[in-house]
Write a protein that holds these residues in place. Structure first.
Motif, PDB file in Angstrom:
ATOM      1  N   GLN A   1       0.824  -1.203   0.000  1.00  0.00           N
ATOM      2  CA  GLN A   1       0.000   0.000   0.000  1.00  0.00           C
ATOM      3  C   GLN A   1       0.862   1.258   0.000  1.00  0.00           C
ATOM      4  N   ALA A   2       0.423   2.248  -0.769  1.00  0.00           N
ATOM      5  CA  ALA A   2       1.200   3.474  -0.917  1.00  0.00           C
ATOM      6  C   ALA A   2       1.326   4.251   0.395  1.00  0.00           C
ATOM      7  N   ASP A   3       0.212   4.439   1.092  1.00  0.00           N
ATOM      8  CA  ASP A   3       0.248   5.225   2.333  1.00  0.00           C
ATOM      9  C   ASP A   3       1.143   4.580   3.385  1.00  0.00           C
TER      10      ASP A   3
ATOM     11  N   THR B   1       3.689   2.587   2.769  1.00  0.00           N
ATOM     12  CA  THR B   1       5.072   2.720   2.298  1.00  0.00           C
ATOM     13  C   THR B   1       5.622   4.098   2.622  1.00  0.00           C
TER      14      THR B   1
ATOM     15  N   ARG C   1       4.953   1.709  -8.913  1.00  0.00           N
ATOM     16  CA  ARG C   1       4.122   0.760  -8.164  1.00  0.00           C
ATOM     17  C   ARG C   1       2.768   1.345  -7.805  1.00  0.00           C
ATOM     18  N   PHE C   2       2.731   2.670  -7.597  1.00  0.00           N
ATOM     19  CA  PHE C   2       1.481   3.299  -7.176  1.00  0.00           C
ATOM     20  C   PHE C   2       1.129   4.429  -8.133  1.00  0.00           C
ATOM     21  N   LYS C   3       1.135   4.110  -9.388  1.00  0.00           N
ATOM     22  CA  LYS C   3       0.891   5.107 -10.422  1.00  0.00           C
ATOM     23  C   LYS C   3      -0.454   5.784 -10.222  1.00  0.00           C
TER      24      LYS C   3
ATOM     25  N   HIS D   1      -1.392   7.550  -7.663  1.00  0.00           N
ATOM     26  CA  HIS D   1      -1.793   7.717  -6.267  1.00  0.00           C
ATOM     27  C   HIS D   1      -1.495   9.144  -5.804  1.00  0.00           C
TER      28      HIS D   1
END
Length: 439
Positions: free
Chosen positions: A346-348, A350, A376-378, A380
């Protein structure tokens, strides 16, 4: 469920009277577990707007009422046994509590029918019956919680016996319960002109849930005050002020016993046995840190790398959510020692972990965690913030202003108006080429 009927003996060491503990009851629904559950139930009422139908409205509100009532009875039942921390509730559950809302409904229907019949014979008798029912309702709830029996609760003698156990404070209890019920009505009246209709219904539901759980907590404490006279057996860790400061909670007792069993298995060289116990314990306790910590340690000890990395995807977010960022970073480092390519899904999470790494001055780990973040989190929303943090780590942690400028160029090209871009530009202000002269 305790089947003993109320007695009249006073407890040897009575806890403080309930009016000295009012803050405890008002704060109970604001503990993380009931607060989350209460809002989840309240938000279910939005289904009425998403699926407009009288049937949906009735089913939704009845479902919310049933779920809130079941939890309320659980609060009262465990409160009567001295448990007041919602985090301890998971270890204690009685299936009979699920049926108590239905039994309460049957009790109210039968009592109303009896009062109606008396009113048809003579109106004054009906009014007196309703007054007696209202006065004895808290005592009837005590009998219902203690015995779980509708038949025992229908007997007015049992309710009166409960009143005698509580004594004169019972009148004060009724007064406080009346004030709480009126408080919920007042709160709803204050909310009505402020919020739009679609938001008002969830708020009203939450207010009703909040005040009902406050009343349930209060009722449970009154029973706990008189637990010896009621014949109620307390649970381990019971009490608010009466327990010693170092008294372990029921959860702590359970976790300590499991830790001892796992340690014994490890000492005997039975890692698979220890792993099995730790796995089963954490499987049913997703939000309990001791269970998740134990499983993580045994996985690392047993070199179960795939399982370790998979578990970390759930364990690290839990630690971050509970504010244990330093421990989350240590878990991440353990995982990266097993697999250098380990990253969170998950982006947040990370970004939070990268900020923690930067907070302890580990620029290399910060950059490692942020590597490939945009791919990975395009798309976001946190991508610009990740770029800004990477630029900061490169400049202040690695002394690589040239690479930080490249990150800034990417930010300006892709997110020119984002606040993170402005922050990165200010950070690198001394390294930017001078603006061209307009002379």
């Amino acid at each position: 469920m305790n089947q003993r009927t109320p007695g009249t003996a006073e407890p040897a060491q009575q806890p403080p009277r309930f009016w000295h503990r009012l803050n405890t009851f008002f704060l109970f629904p604001l503990q993380s577990q009931p607060l989350t559950y209460g809002w989840l139930l309240a938000l279910c009422s939005l289904l009425i707007y998403l699926l407009p139908s009288p049937l949906v409205a009735i089913v939704t509100e009845l479902g919310i009422l049933l779920a809130a009532s079941r939890y309320g009875f659980k609060v009262t039942a465990l409160g009567s046994r001295g448990i007041y921390r919602a985090e301890d509730f998971t270890s204690h559950y009685d299936e009979d509590w699920k049926n108590l809302p239905w039994k309460l409904f049957a009790l109210l229907v039968l009592q109303s029918m009896a009062a109606g019949w008396l009113g048809s014979v003579k109106p004054v008798l009906g009014q007196l019956a309703l007054l007696a029912i209202s006065f004895l309702l808290p005592a009837s709830l005590m009998v219902l919680v203690q015995t779980g029996s509708l038949r025992a609760t229908l007997n007015p003698a049992n309710a009166w016996a409960a009143v005698q156990v509580v004594g004169w404070p019972y009148v004060l209890l009724c007064f406080f319960l009346f004030l709480l019920s009126e408080g919920s009505v007042l709160a709803m009246a204050l909310l009505a002109p402020i919020f739009p209709e679609w938001l008002l219904l969830p708020l009203i539901n939450w207010v009703l849930i909040y005040f009902s759980w406050v009343m349930c907590s209060l009722l449970g404490y009154v029973m706990y005050q008189n637990h010896e006279a009621f014949g109620i057996d307390l649970l381990p860790g019971a009490g608010i002020d009466t327990q010693p400061p170092d008294r372990r909670t029921p959860q702590q007792i359970e976790h300590d016993a499991t830790d001892a069993l796992v340690a014994q298995k490890v000492t005997e060289g039975d890692l698979e046995g220890a792993l099995g116990i730790a796995y089963e314990h954490q499987r049913t306790r997703h939000d309990e840190l001791p269970a998740q910590r134990r499983y993580h340690r045994i996985l690392a000890l047993a070199n179960k790398t795939p399982s370790l990395l998979d578990h970390a995807q759930r364990f690290i977010p839990l630690l971050l959510r509970l504010g244990q960022n330093a421990e989350a970073l240590r878990v991440c480092q353990t995982c990266r020692a097993q697999d250098a390519k380990f990253v969170l899904a998950q982006a947040d999470h990370t970004l939070a972990l990268a900020r923690t790494a930067w907070g302890v001055g580990d620029a290399a780990l910060t950059l490692a965690l942020l590597g490939g973040f945009d791919r990975r989190f395009k798309g976001h929303a946190s991508v610009p913030k990740a770029y800004e943090l990477a630029a900061r780590a490169l400049l202040q942690g690695m002394g690589r202003a040239d690479m930080a400028l490249k990150v800034l160029a990417t930010l300006e090209a892709r997110h020119p108006n984002d606040a993170a871009t402005q922050e990165a530009r200010w950070l690198l202000r001394q390294h930017l080429p001078p603006a061209p002269s307009t002379a």
